[in-house]
Motif scaffolding. Structure first.
Motif, PDB file in Angstrom:
ATOM      1  N   LEU A 183      47.770 -21.816 -10.111  1.00 19.59           N
ATOM      2  CA  LEU A 183      48.706 -20.740  -9.864  1.00 19.59           C
ATOM      3  C   LEU A 183      48.257 -19.481 -10.599  1.00 19.59           C
ATOM      4  O   LEU A 183      47.527 -19.366 -11.734  1.00 19.59           O
ATOM      5  CB  LEU A 183      49.928 -21.327 -10.461  1.00 19.59           C
ATOM      6  N   ASP A 184      48.373 -18.418  -9.757  1.00 23.14           N
ATOM      7  CA  ASP A 184      48.148 -17.046 -10.200  1.00 23.14           C
ATOM      8  C   ASP A 184      49.519 -16.749 -11.141  1.00 23.14           C
ATOM      9  O   ASP A 184      50.619 -17.316 -11.248  1.00 23.14           O
ATOM     10  CB  ASP A 184      48.065 -16.107  -9.054  1.00 23.14           C
ATOM     11  N   ASP A 185      49.250 -15.696 -11.809  1.00 22.70           N
ATOM     12  CA  ASP A 185      50.363 -15.096 -12.639  1.00 22.70           C
ATOM     13  C   ASP A 185      51.862 -14.841 -12.014  1.00 22.70           C
ATOM     14  O   ASP A 185      52.820 -15.040 -12.458  1.00 22.70           O
ATOM     15  CB  ASP A 185      49.675 -13.746 -13.310  1.00 22.70           C
ATOM     16  N   ILE A 186      51.696 -14.490 -10.678  1.00 26.04           N
ATOM     17  CA  ILE A 186      52.753 -13.901  -9.849  1.00 26.04           C
ATOM     18  C   ILE A 186      53.453 -15.243  -9.696  1.00 26.04           C
ATOM     19  O   ILE A 186      54.706 -15.073  -9.835  1.00 26.04           O
ATOM     20  CB  ILE A 186      52.402 -13.416  -8.570  1.00 26.04           C
ATOM     21  N   ALA A 187      53.035 -16.323  -9.058  1.00 23.71           N
ATOM     22  CA  ALA A 187      53.626 -17.542  -8.942  1.00 23.71           C
ATOM     23  C   ALA A 187      54.306 -18.386 -10.131  1.00 23.71           C
ATOM     24  O   ALA A 187      55.303 -18.652 -10.102  1.00 23.71           O
ATOM     25  CB  ALA A 187      52.731 -18.689  -8.371  1.00 23.71           C
ATOM     26  N   ASP A 246      47.896 -31.664  -1.356  1.00 21.81           N
ATOM     27  CA  ASP A 246      46.841 -30.990  -0.573  1.00 21.81           C
ATOM     28  C   ASP A 246      47.199 -29.671  -0.120  1.00 21.81           C
ATOM     29  O   ASP A 246      47.092 -29.111   0.938  1.00 21.81           O
ATOM     30  CB  ASP A 246      46.664 -31.788   0.808  1.00 21.81           C
ATOM     31  N   ILE A 247      47.818 -28.699  -0.960  1.00 23.10           N
ATOM     32  CA  ILE A 247      48.221 -27.471  -0.469  1.00 23.10           C
ATOM     33  C   ILE A 247      47.203 -26.556  -0.650  1.00 23.10           C
ATOM     34  O   ILE A 247      46.734 -26.291  -1.859  1.00 23.10           O
ATOM     35  CB  ILE A 247      49.436 -27.383  -1.355  1.00 23.10           C
ATOM     36  N   HIS A 248      46.886 -25.939   0.363  1.00 23.44           N
ATOM     37  CA  HIS A 248      45.775 -24.819   0.277  1.00 23.44           C
ATOM     38  C   HIS A 248      45.779 -23.452  -0.560  1.00 23.44           C
ATOM     39  O   HIS A 248      44.944 -23.384  -1.422  1.00 23.44           O
ATOM     40  CB  HIS A 248      45.288 -24.468   1.595  1.00 23.44           C
ATOM     41  N   ASN A 249      47.144 -22.991  -0.706  1.00 26.86           N
ATOM     42  CA  ASN A 249      47.497 -22.115  -1.559  1.00 26.86           C
ATOM     43  C   ASN A 249      48.431 -22.155  -2.426  1.00 26.86           C
ATOM     44  O   ASN A 249      49.673 -21.844  -1.961  1.00 26.86           O
ATOM     45  CB  ASN A 249      47.476 -20.778  -0.761  1.00 26.86           C
ATOM     46  N   PRO A 250      48.423 -22.857  -3.482  1.00 28.66           N
ATOM     47  CA  PRO A 250      49.807 -23.403  -4.376  1.00 28.66           C
ATOM     48  C   PRO A 250      50.583 -22.214  -4.813  1.00 28.66           C
ATOM     49  O   PRO A 250      51.664 -22.209  -4.673  1.00 28.66           O
ATOM     50  CB  PRO A 250      49.108 -24.115  -5.441  1.00 28.66           C
ATOM     51  N   SER A 251      50.024 -20.987  -4.863  1.00 36.50           N
ATOM     52  CA  SER A 251      50.997 -19.887  -5.462  1.00 36.50           C
ATOM     53  C   SER A 251      51.785 -19.551  -4.340  1.00 36.50           C
ATOM     54  O   SER A 251      52.869 -18.975  -4.507  1.00 36.50           O
ATOM     55  CB  SER A 251      49.979 -18.662  -5.915  1.00 36.50           C
ATOM     56  N   ALA A 252      51.130 -19.343  -3.149  1.00 36.62           N
ATOM     57  CA  ALA A 252      51.692 -18.890  -2.082  1.00 36.62           C
ATOM     58  C   ALA A 252      52.767 -19.796  -1.634  1.00 36.62           C
ATOM     59  O   ALA A 252      53.991 -19.462  -1.279  1.00 36.62           O
ATOM     60  CB  ALA A 252      50.821 -18.763  -0.802  1.00 36.62           C
ATOM     61  N   PHE A 253      52.698 -21.076  -1.919  1.00 36.62           N
ATOM     62  CA  PHE A 253      53.637 -22.265  -1.474  1.00 36.62           C
ATOM     63  C   PHE A 253      54.860 -21.960  -2.638  1.00 36.62           C
ATOM     64  O   PHE A 253      55.883 -21.930  -2.032  1.00 36.62           O
ATOM     65  CB  PHE A 253      52.979 -23.615  -1.991  1.00 36.62           C
ATOM     66  N   ASP A 292      59.917 -30.554   6.464  1.00 43.43           N
ATOM     67  CA  ASP A 292      58.889 -30.764   5.419  1.00 43.43           C
ATOM     68  C   ASP A 292      59.041 -28.952   4.713  1.00 43.43           C
ATOM     69  O   ASP A 292      59.016 -27.995   5.442  1.00 43.43           O
ATOM     70  CB  ASP A 292      57.593 -30.647   6.015  1.00 43.43           C
ATOM     71  N   PRO A 293      59.134 -29.021   3.453  1.00 43.41           N
ATOM     72  CA  PRO A 293      59.450 -27.647   2.841  1.00 43.41           C
ATOM     73  C   PRO A 293      58.632 -26.909   3.013  1.00 43.41           C
ATOM     74  O   PRO A 293      58.840 -25.377   3.165  1.00 43.41           O
ATOM     75  CB  PRO A 293      59.772 -28.254   1.402  1.00 43.41           C
ATOM     76  N   GLU A 294      57.245 -27.071   3.105  1.00 45.66           N
ATOM     77  CA  GLU A 294      56.315 -26.045   3.297  1.00 45.66           C
ATOM     78  C   GLU A 294      56.207 -25.519   4.805  1.00 45.66           C
ATOM     79  O   GLU A 294      56.225 -24.348   4.910  1.00 45.66           O
ATOM     80  CB  GLU A 294      54.836 -26.700   2.856  1.00 45.66           C
ATOM     81  N   ARG A 295      56.667 -26.510   5.618  1.00 47.20           N
ATOM     82  CA  ARG A 295      56.823 -26.072   6.908  1.00 47.20           C
ATOM     83  C   ARG A 295      58.015 -24.944   7.174  1.00 47.20           C
ATOM     84  O   ARG A 295      57.794 -24.038   7.879  1.00 47.20           O
ATOM     85  CB  ARG A 295      56.800 -27.306   8.025  1.00 47.20           C
TER      86      ARG A 295
END
Length: 167
Positions: free
Chosen positions: A43-47, A71-78, A128-131
């Protein structure tokens, strides 16, 4: 710990600090992040900041969801999208509409979540929450281009029921 649903007490801190104010959330969330080191490391600081200011039960729900998906490609964006789409804990105790943030209003009136019919709201709630987060983000991005938000949601879920990992 199990991921089963005992209410309120997660990780043994905080007492009754789940109500209204965000005063104690930060330390609760940091304790949760320690329980998910694989997620925390990505995770980045923003997330992390978004999680710290989020409803603790929702933050835990997102972290558990992420650790089971893996398998989340960008966890911070998720995390950012999940919190925008569902700032409060999802589930049967609360309807989709009451937990949704209002979307920006367009020139033509209501757009986004406010204009969704009950069927579209239920479909998103069960998706699906990501979708669901992807669809809501796309709905907000396109704004006025979409005449019927409910039809847009139904078609998007029919075409791609699982997260697409937008570029």
């Amino acid at each position: 710990g199990s991921t089963g649903g005992g209410g309120g007490g997660f990780g043994g801190g905080g007492g009754g600090g789940l109500g209204g104010c965000n005063g104690g959330n930060s330390s609760d969330v940091m304790a949760m992040l320690r329980r998910f080191p694989g997620v925390h490391a990505k995770l980045d600081d923003i997330a992390v900041s978004k999680l710290r200011s989020a409803d603790p039960t929702r933050a835990l729900e997102i972290l558990e969801d992420m650790s089971t998906k893996g398998d989340i490609h960008n966890p911070s964006a998720f995390i950012v999208k999940a919190l925008q789409a569902f700032p409060q804990k999802r589930g049967l105790q609360e309807s989709f509409s009451s937990s949704m943030p209002p979307f920006k209003q367009s020139r033509t009136g209501q757009t986004g979540v406010e204009s969704l019919d009950e069927s579209a709201r239920r479909s998103l709630d069960g998706a699906d929450p990501e979708r669901a987060a992807e669809i809501l983000a796309e709905l907000e991005e396109k704004g006025d281009e979409i005449r019927n938000a409910s039809a847009f949601v139904a078609k998007a879920l029919r075409q791609y029921p699982k997260a697409r990992g937008r570029r």
